[in-house]
Design an enzyme around this catalytic site. Sequence first.
Site, PDB file in Angstrom:
ATOM      1  N   ASP A  82      51.650  45.832  50.173  1.00 34.89           N
ATOM      2  CA  ASP A  82      51.161  44.488  50.480  1.00 34.89           C
ATOM      3  C   ASP A  82      51.284  44.193  51.976  1.00 34.89           C
ATOM      4  O   ASP A  82      52.333  44.458  52.581  1.00 34.89           O
ATOM      5  CB  ASP A  82      52.010  43.477  49.683  1.00 34.89           C
ATOM      6  CG  ASP A  82      51.467  42.076  49.741  1.00 34.89           C
ATOM      7  OD1 ASP A  82      50.383  41.849  49.196  1.00 34.89           O
ATOM      8  OD2 ASP A  82      52.138  41.203  50.323  1.00 34.89           O
ATOM      9  N   ASP A 130      52.813  47.528  43.242  1.00 38.89           N
ATOM     10  CA  ASP A 130      52.633  46.744  44.451  1.00 38.89           C
ATOM     11  C   ASP A 130      53.972  46.680  45.166  1.00 38.89           C
ATOM     12  O   ASP A 130      54.993  46.411  44.526  1.00 38.89           O
ATOM     13  CB  ASP A 130      52.207  45.313  44.062  1.00 38.89           C
ATOM     14  CG  ASP A 130      50.991  44.872  44.820  1.00 38.89           C
ATOM     15  OD1 ASP A 130      51.092  44.757  46.049  1.00 38.89           O
ATOM     16  OD2 ASP A 130      49.955  44.620  44.181  1.00 38.89           O
ATOM     17  N   HIS A 144      42.350  41.251  43.407  1.00 40.56           N
ATOM     18  CA  HIS A 144      42.802  39.976  42.856  1.00 40.56           C
ATOM     19  C   HIS A 144      42.701  38.821  43.856  1.00 40.56           C
ATOM     20  O   HIS A 144      43.026  37.691  43.510  1.00 40.56           O
ATOM     21  CB  HIS A 144      44.259  40.127  42.408  1.00 40.56           C
ATOM     22  CG  HIS A 144      45.147  40.447  43.572  1.00 40.56           C
ATOM     23  ND1 HIS A 144      45.102  41.640  44.244  1.00 40.56           N
ATOM     24  CD2 HIS A 144      46.074  39.700  44.218  1.00 40.56           C
ATOM     25  CE1 HIS A 144      45.959  41.612  45.245  1.00 40.56           C
ATOM     26  NE2 HIS A 144      46.566  40.451  45.257  1.00 40.56           N
ATOM     27  N   ASP A 145      42.306  39.107  45.093  1.00 44.35           N
ATOM     28  CA  ASP A 145      42.204  38.061  46.118  1.00 44.35           C
ATOM     29  C   ASP A 145      40.768  37.672  46.433  1.00 44.35           C
ATOM     30  O   ASP A 145      40.529  36.912  47.382  1.00 44.35           O
ATOM     31  CB  ASP A 145      42.841  38.542  47.432  1.00 44.35           C
ATOM     32  CG  ASP A 145      44.345  38.708  47.329  1.00 44.35           C
ATOM     33  OD1 ASP A 145      44.973  38.007  46.520  1.00 44.35           O
ATOM     34  OD2 ASP A 145      44.890  39.546  48.080  1.00 44.35           O
ATOM     35  N   GLU A 151      47.648  47.653  52.388  1.00 46.67           N
ATOM     36  CA  GLU A 151      46.704  46.547  52.589  1.00 46.67           C
ATOM     37  C   GLU A 151      46.742  46.213  54.069  1.00 46.67           C
ATOM     38  O   GLU A 151      47.805  45.899  54.613  1.00 46.67           O
ATOM     39  CB  GLU A 151      47.130  45.332  51.762  1.00 46.67           C
ATOM     40  CG  GLU A 151      46.126  44.213  51.856  1.00 46.67           C
ATOM     41  CD  GLU A 151      46.696  42.864  51.428  1.00 46.67           C
ATOM     42  OE1 GLU A 151      45.929  42.020  50.965  1.00 46.67           O
ATOM     43  OE2 GLU A 151      47.909  42.639  51.582  1.00 46.67           O
TER      44      GLU A 151
END
Length: 590
Positions: A207, A101, A343-344, A266
């Site tokens: 990210d 990430d 994960h969100d 993202e």
Amino acid sequence: MAENTPSWWKTGTCYQIWPASYKDSNDDGIGDIPGVISTLDYIKELGIDIIWLSPMYDSPQKDYGYDISDYQAIYPPFGTMDDMDELIKQTHARGMRLILDLVINHTSDQHKWFQESKQSRTNPKAEWYIWRDARMVNGERHPPNNWRAIFGGSAWEWVEERQQYYLHIFAKEQPDLNWELEEVRLAIYKEAIEFWLDRGVDGFRVDTCNLYSKDVSFPNADVVLLEEQYQPAFKHFENGPRMHEWLQEKRRLCLSKYGDILMVGECPGSDRETVLSYVSAARNELSCVLDFDVVDLGTNRTSGGKKHHSYRHQLPEFKLALAKTQDLIRTTDAWGTVFLENHDQGRSISRFATDTPQYREAASKMLALCICALTGTLFVYQGQEIGMYNHSADWTIDDMRDIDSINAYNDVKHRYGDDPVWNKKAMRGIATVGRDNARLPVQWSGEAPNAGFTPSPDAKPWIRVHDDYKNVNVADQLGRKDSPLRFWQRMLKVRSQYRDLMILGDFELHDLYEQDTFTFIKKPKGAGAGAATGQELLVVCNFSERENPVDVPARLRDRKKELLVSSLGEEAAGKYLRPWEGRVYLFEEK
Ligand code: NOJ
């Protein structure tokens, strides 16, 4: 025509690991890198080609690793730099790749850059973050504008030493870096990117990669939350004016030295044209993006949606959200991704299918079949392969660990007090779309009380274990031929076997307005609309507990048809789709 040798990151399937909740090797209740290493054979067996490791960097964990205090150190409970080197080595030894990430829109407020920057208005790093003076109204100090942080409250925080505010799009412990300054960008490239590429990683999940450039006039956002002081300001900080310049600079000065790496960005809140501007192969800014159309369904995110206002979308909206990326790939030189979880997000079977006990496994397999047949780089999130589902709305706020969920709960409490019905509503929202759903420990076995997440049952996991681990766990599913896990393994094989149609082919949506079923065709790339030559796939998914007809498009009806896969077993597949069944048919010339 289908490409002969598409990049590894186009044909590969990526498995996301969120380290704290994946596997604990030393009984401290927190997942770790040795835990990941111990499962690499499991991941390989599943059919995975790429692992995305969520942040393992040193961090005060205010946002569970997305607040990095040192890009070149490992968060001690996760392990050491030697463990990371071993993970890179062991992943590669199994023919898989590893991406990390890359969190460079902001750092932790504990990062040494910020610690220096906040000291004064004149220190060498004074401008490395985004500082602004207060707005004085009737002699009172106010933040520079009305922007609302994504986790709630003002997006500005006051610092006494400087007598100024700094900007934080997320938590106040996550100050935004000032990308306008070349010195900052060069430091990021060197410290956060090159350091890891030199150690052998194969790329990054980037990210919030469309947030670096803001509207630096910092205008007030439109008021949409009528009773609130701070307003969602996405249009002022997403996809800002200098994004392309910086992504191209990053590619030129930094990434181009490392060959064919994966940069998957993202990319929240971006329409088709904006996405294309980042991922068009001709521009080569990003390899592909994770856009939010599917996972935002029912959330009103950009208008400051509150979790307790989330709602169940209609199936046609789900189809259109997936079709956005499918059509982009079909009609342009761009590449894209397919995913339902990370994960969100709440778990996919709870959000997009059903988690009722009777149909839970069927729904999980149907969703697997559906997304394995879609074009793009496929992302699977830990636990998705066994059909982990959302926690109960009866859990309390004390069970929650995520800053976003806790703030959402407190926001309701702040406005409505201790009213139990409001509190229950808040918890229902959190149980539907809250991020902790994805962060519960992976259920490795039915062993009480930690589901095999920790080596010994006496250890205490950092977050509550899902109540249903006895029914949903890896050990059980490895032992059952009809389990979701076994079906995922099978589908990932089918996906590689029919690579040119499933991974690289053209998507055609057949039944947009059907409320029960999702039917689409996969054709060889470039085949064009209407009749295609050679092989085609028809994918039919029943998103209901009713029987449904298989709707074969007229032009395919006189071709040779073979049932390749049924998520509920080919043998008993009759004329109608069973509840929550998915099927793939192969059509060929007679
Ligand atoms: C997106 C990440 O996926 C999320 O977990 C995080 O909270 C924010 N970016 C801030 O880094």
